[in-house]
Design a protein around this motif. Sequence first.
Motif, PDB file in Angstrom:
ATOM      1  N   VAL A  36      15.128  72.985 -13.256  1.00 11.60           N
ATOM      2  CA  VAL A  36      15.489  71.779 -12.523  1.00 11.60           C
ATOM      3  C   VAL A  36      15.684  72.174 -11.067  1.00 11.60           C
ATOM      4  N   VAL A  37      15.027  71.458 -10.176  1.00 11.40           N
ATOM      5  CA  VAL A  37      15.154  71.714  -8.739  1.00 11.40           C
ATOM      6  C   VAL A  37      15.949  70.586  -8.108  1.00 11.40           C
ATOM      7  N   HIS A  38      16.975  70.951  -7.338  1.00 10.02           N
ATOM      8  CA  HIS A  38      17.793  69.965  -6.636  1.00 10.02           C
ATOM      9  C   HIS A  38      17.463  69.998  -5.149  1.00 10.02           C
ATOM     10  N   GLU A  39      17.283  68.832  -4.548  1.00 10.43           N
ATOM     11  CA  GLU A  39      17.032  68.722  -3.114  1.00 10.43           C
ATOM     12  C   GLU A  39      17.926  67.628  -2.533  1.00 10.43           C
ATOM     13  N   ALA A  40      18.710  67.979  -1.524  1.00 13.94           N
ATOM     14  CA  ALA A  40      19.647  67.014  -0.947  1.00 13.94           C
ATOM     15  C   ALA A  40      18.946  65.893  -0.192  1.00 13.94           C
ATOM     16  N   MET A  41      17.794  66.182   0.378  1.00 15.88           N
ATOM     17  CA  MET A  41      17.076  65.189   1.177  1.00 15.88           C
ATOM     18  C   MET A  41      16.295  64.236   0.268  1.00 15.88           C
ATOM     19  N   PRO A  42      15.801  63.131   0.831  1.00 17.08           N
ATOM     20  CA  PRO A  42      15.040  62.183   0.011  1.00 17.08           C
ATOM     21  C   PRO A  42      13.686  62.699  -0.454  1.00 17.08           C
TER      22      PRO A  42
END
Length: 413
Positions: A36-42
Motif C-alpha cells: 500500500v502506497v500513501h501519498e499526502a498530495m492529491p
Amino acid sequence: MRSPDPAVAKTVHVIGAGPAGLMAAERLAQAGVAVVVHEAMPSVARKFLMAGRGGLNLTHSEPLEAFTGRYGEAAGAIAAWLERFSPTHLTGWAEGLGQPVFTGSSGRVFPRAMKASPLLRAWLGRLADLGVEVRTRSRWIGRRDGGWVFGTPDGERIERPDAVVLALGGASWPRLGSDGAWRERLEADGVEVAPFRPSNVGFDVAWSQVFADRFAGQPLKPVALSFSGTTVRGEAMVTHYGLEGGAVYALSAALREAVERDGSATLTVDLRPDLTVDALAGRLARGRGKDSVSNWLRKAAGLSPVGVGLLREIPGVLPEGADKLARRIKAVRLTLTGVQGLERAISSAGGVRLDAVDGRLMLKAVPGVFAAGEMLDWEAPTGGYLLQASMASGVVAAEGVLDWLAQDDRTAS
C-alpha cells in the motif's frame, strides 16, 4: 492483477509516492508482498513530473567511478546503492516500460519522449498490474498504540503493516509535497536527523539595478565557473537576485558551505573557456577601430551582450591593454553574498543521517522501518544523479524489507 503470494502473507506500507517510494513498491510487489502506497498530495510524483517538464534527465552515462564521486561525502554509501541499481539498470527499467532512452551530447540520459508523464503512466500501470494499492490524500501524522496513523478525507485511519518504507522526500519545493514535516516525528523516536539545507540552488549577487533589469533571465554560456580548486563548464543564468543554473548547482554544496561559514564566497567566471589568455589577447590586440566597446568585445572576444554587461559590472571599469583585458574576461570575480532558501532549491541536503540506518536502510532506532530517497542525508548536482540515487535507494530499501521479513519469519519459527 497479480495477487500477493499467500506463502508470504505480508503487508508493507510505503509512505511517499515519489520515485524512491514507487520503486520500493514495485520491487516489493514483484516479490509477492502486498503493498500500500500513501501519498499526502492529491496525485503522485508531483516533483518528478515538475522536473520532467523541460526534459526528464534520468541518469548520466559517465563511468561509474566518476559518477559515484558526484555524491561527495556520501559517495561510499551511495556506491553500494548503485551496485544494486546502476545507471544501466535504470535505463533498462525505463525501456522495459516502453520508454526508449537516448544519451545527449552532455552525457545525460533522457527518455525519447523528453517528458515524465508517459513514463509515469506506464509505471503506475505496472504497479496496478502488480496489485499495488495507491492511496492519495493519505498523510502520515504519527504513530499511536503500535499503529501508523494517517489523516484522510474520511478521518483518521490506523494501519498495522508488517514493515514500512518511508520515502517522504527532503524539504525543497514544499508546495509539491516535500516539506520535511516528518523530521520531529522521527527525532521523537530517537532517529538522528541533520538540519535541512538548500542544494542545487541559486546565490545572491549584489547586481546594480541597471544590470539586473536588463539582463535578468539571460544565460551566460558557455562559461567555466571555478571555486576552491574545482572548475565546471556549462551554463549559468542571471536572475534579479543573483546567479543560478546547472554550472552553479554543480558547485553549490561548496559555495553554500563557504557563504554560511564566511558570509560570502568568490566565484570566478571564465567567459571564454574555449580560448587561452594568449589567444584571446591576440584577438583583442587588433584594436577596435570605430566600433563601440560593446561591439568590439562582441566581435573580437565573442562575448554576448550579457557577457559584456557582466564584464563591465564587475568591478565597473575595464582594464586597459589586450593582455589585462583578456585576463579579466577569463577570470571575472563575482562575490556571492547569500544562498536562496529551500523553497527555491531543486533539492535539499540534510535529513536522516546515513549512520542512523543500517546497510539495508533500516532505521537503527525503529526496527522494521526503512528510509529511502531525498529524506536521507545526501546531496548531488543535477544531471541525473539525484533521480538515480533516489531510485537506487528505493531498491535497496525494498530488498532490506524483504531480508528483514525473512529474518523475522525465521526467528518466529
